[in-house]
Design a protein around this motif. Structure first.
Motif, mmCIF file in Angstrom:
data_model
loop_
_atom_site.group_PDB
_atom_site.id
_atom_site.type_symbol
_atom_site.label_atom_id
_atom_site.label_comp_id
_atom_site.label_asym_id
_atom_site.label_seq_id
_atom_site.Cartn_x
_atom_site.Cartn_y
_atom_site.Cartn_z
ATOM 1 N N ARG A 19 -6.644 6.495 -3.034
ATOM 2 C CA ARG A 19 -6.533 6.003 -4.408
ATOM 3 C C ARG A 19 -5.898 4.613 -4.425
ATOM 4 N N ALA A 20 -4.861 4.415 -3.617
ATOM 5 C CA ALA A 20 -4.185 3.116 -3.595
ATOM 6 C C ALA A 20 -5.119 2.009 -3.125
ATOM 7 N N LEU A 21 -6.024 2.327 -2.206
ATOM 8 C CA LEU A 21 -6.948 1.338 -1.666
ATOM 9 C C LEU A 21 -8.267 1.285 -2.437
ATOM 10 N N LEU A 22 -8.319 1.938 -3.598
ATOM 11 C CA LEU A 22 -9.480 1.863 -4.497
ATOM 12 C C LEU A 22 -10.767 2.263 -3.798
ATOM 13 N N MET A 23 -10.713 3.307 -2.972
ATOM 14 C CA MET A 23 -11.894 3.732 -2.230
ATOM 15 C C MET A 23 -12.876 4.450 -3.142
ATOM 16 N N GLU A 43 -4.214 12.168 -16.132
ATOM 17 C CA GLU A 43 -4.634 12.685 -14.830
ATOM 18 C C GLU A 43 -4.764 11.587 -13.782
ATOM 19 N N HIS A 44 -4.527 10.345 -14.166
ATOM 20 C CA HIS A 44 -4.696 9.220 -13.236
ATOM 21 C C HIS A 44 -3.494 8.272 -13.296
ATOM 22 N N VAL A 45 -2.347 8.791 -13.722
ATOM 23 C CA VAL A 45 -1.224 7.921 -14.058
ATOM 24 C C VAL A 45 -0.733 7.108 -12.872
ATOM 25 N N ALA A 46 -0.943 7.587 -11.660
ATOM 26 C CA ALA A 46 -0.457 6.862 -10.484
ATOM 27 C C ALA A 46 -1.534 6.015 -9.810
ATOM 28 N N GLU A 47 -2.740 5.997 -10.364
ATOM 29 C CA GLU A 47 -3.836 5.283 -9.706
ATOM 30 C C GLU A 47 -3.782 3.793 -10.032
ATOM 31 N N PRO A 48 -3.926 2.945 -9.017
ATOM 32 C CA PRO A 48 -3.767 1.490 -9.210
ATOM 33 C C PRO A 48 -4.712 0.893 -10.245
ATOM 34 N N ALA A 49 -5.978 1.316 -10.273
ATOM 35 C CA ALA A 49 -6.935 0.714 -11.194
ATOM 36 C C ALA A 49 -6.535 0.947 -12.651
ATOM 37 N N TRP A 50 -6.034 2.136 -12.936
ATOM 38 C CA TRP A 50 -5.590 2.441 -14.301
ATOM 39 C C TRP A 50 -4.351 1.631 -14.650
ATOM 40 N N VAL A 69 0.835 -1.191 0.000
ATOM 41 C CA VAL A 69 0.000 0.000 0.000
ATOM 42 C C VAL A 69 0.876 1.249 0.000
ATOM 43 N N ALA A 70 1.919 1.259 0.824
ATOM 44 C CA ALA A 70 2.819 2.409 0.867
ATOM 45 C C ALA A 70 3.473 2.637 -0.493
ATOM 46 N N HIS A 71 3.849 1.548 -1.167
ATOM 47 C CA HIS A 71 4.469 1.665 -2.493
ATOM 48 C C HIS A 71 3.477 2.221 -3.514
ATOM 49 N N LEU A 72 2.254 1.700 -3.514
ATOM 50 C CA LEU A 72 1.247 2.166 -4.468
ATOM 51 C C LEU A 72 0.886 3.631 -4.240
ATOM 52 N N ALA A 73 0.855 4.037 -2.975
ATOM 53 C CA ALA A 73 0.496 5.418 -2.643
ATOM 54 C C ALA A 73 1.685 6.364 -2.691
#
Length: 350
Positions: free
Chosen positions: A131-135, A244-251, A99-103
């Motif tokens: 964003r990392a936890l797909l909330m 605009e979402h380049v760091a978001e996990p789902a993308w 989670v820390a890495h994704l965020a």
């Protein structure tokens, strides 16, 4: 007289104590430069009961925040965010370091949040964790409320389709229509759209994505008359939206999934082409009624690019008659409402 000046560390909102700038504390016996005698201001003694009550409330809130974060982390699989599961995992869902890495936040900070430590966290860190936890919208709002921090992006995200929008989809029949987000996820659709390129009802929910289907589904691909140009434009639109979402996990997870499944996508994605979404005539080859010439129109339901209602209207009378025929063929089955993704929560502002 020799003074032992102690070195202290000042934590910042985004950096855990132990990594802050080093500063010197002033000597305790430093001479006074003010010639006037020091006066001790008289202040009312603090009310211990109120102070203890506030501290207790804050502790309860931190504990609730910690439990909430753990529950969100444990529900997400590594595959959902584009990570490799690897060997044996002792905990369900994601690890804290993942989670820390994704965020892109410090592992110490995230660990302390789950341990209910008394720390201050910036809105930027909370945004990254959400964003990392797909909330979704409700979960994100709950996170910021528990942390006692104002959300810098209120009411800008759409993750559901309200009942009113689903009624609009139904009333557009026999014209195909769907609600999509900027990632090409098909959030809801009416029956003509569900039969236009393939049988969407027969697909698992995670496969109901136009980009995924255009590169991997044989029936969907066969329905695209100018397939090569279509998939290139779709990939270019997706890259433009992803900026605009380049760091978001789902993308990132969708890109990783497509890269693994489709050599064609890998080759096109490497070109870094971008294009804006525009309305245009599209030609489809339906297996039941033949070729359809349709004009695609986007009705934006939020910020552009973002959630949109996509409708297809016929270019000519022949295409209109074929859409009517497609609806008549589908009417032979049981009547069903427009489809939506499982677990959706209708949200305002869609």
């Amino acid at each position: 007289m020799t003074v032992d000046a102690r070195m202290t560390q000042v934590p910042t909102a985004d950096r855990p104590p132990g990594h802050g700038p080093r500063t010197e504390a002033p000597p305790t016996d430093a001479p006074r430069t003010d010639a006037r005698p020091a006066e001790t201001p008289r202040t009312a003694a603090p009310r211990t009961g109120a102070r203890d009550g506030a501290a207790a409330d804050a502790a309860v809130r931190r504990a609730e925040l910690a439990a909430f974060l753990r529950s969100r982390r444990e529900r997400i699989t590594p595959e959902q965010v584009g990570l490799v599961r690897g060997g044996r995992r002792r905990t369900p869902g994601l690890r804290r370091e993942e989670v820390a890495h994704l965020a892109a936040v410090g592992l110490t900070w995230y660990t302390w949040l789950e341990q209910a430590r008394n720390i201050q966290v910036s809105p930027q860190v909370l945004d990254a964790v959400a964003r990392a936890l797909l909330m979704d919208r409700a979960e994100r709002n709950h996170l910021f409320v528990l942390a006692g921090v104002a959300d810098p992006l209120p009411d800008t995200e759409c993750t559901g389709v309200p009942h009113a929008m689903r009624q609009v989809l139904d009333q557009l029949s026999p014209f195909p229509a769907a609600v999509q987000n900027g990632r090409f996820d098909i959030l809801a659709y009416n029956r003509p759209y569900g039969r236009l390129l393939c049988d969407l009802d027969a697909l698992p929910e995670e496969d109901r994505n136009c980009l995924w289907l255009a590169f991997t589904h044989p029936g969907w691909r066969a329905s695209l008359v100018d397939r090569d140009a279509t998939v290139r434009v779709m990939a270019a639109k997706f890259r433009a939206s992803m900026a605009e979402h380049v760091a978001e996990p789902a993308w990132k997870a969708l890109v990783a999934r497509l890269t693994e499944a489709s050599p064609e996508f890998r080759e096109i994605w490497a070109r870094h082409e971008v294009v804006r979404s525009v309305s245009k005539t599209k030609i489809f080859r339906n297996a039941q009624v033949g070729t359809l010439q349709l004009v695609a129109t986007n009705f934006w339901t939020g910020p552009n690019p973002g959630p949109r209602l996509l409708s297809y209207t016929p270019v000519d009378e022949e295409s209109r008659q074929r859409l009517v025929r497609l609806a008549e063929l589908d009417a032979a089955g049981p009547e069903q409402p427009p489809r939506t993704r499982q677990g959706e929560r209708p949200l305002a502002g869609v």
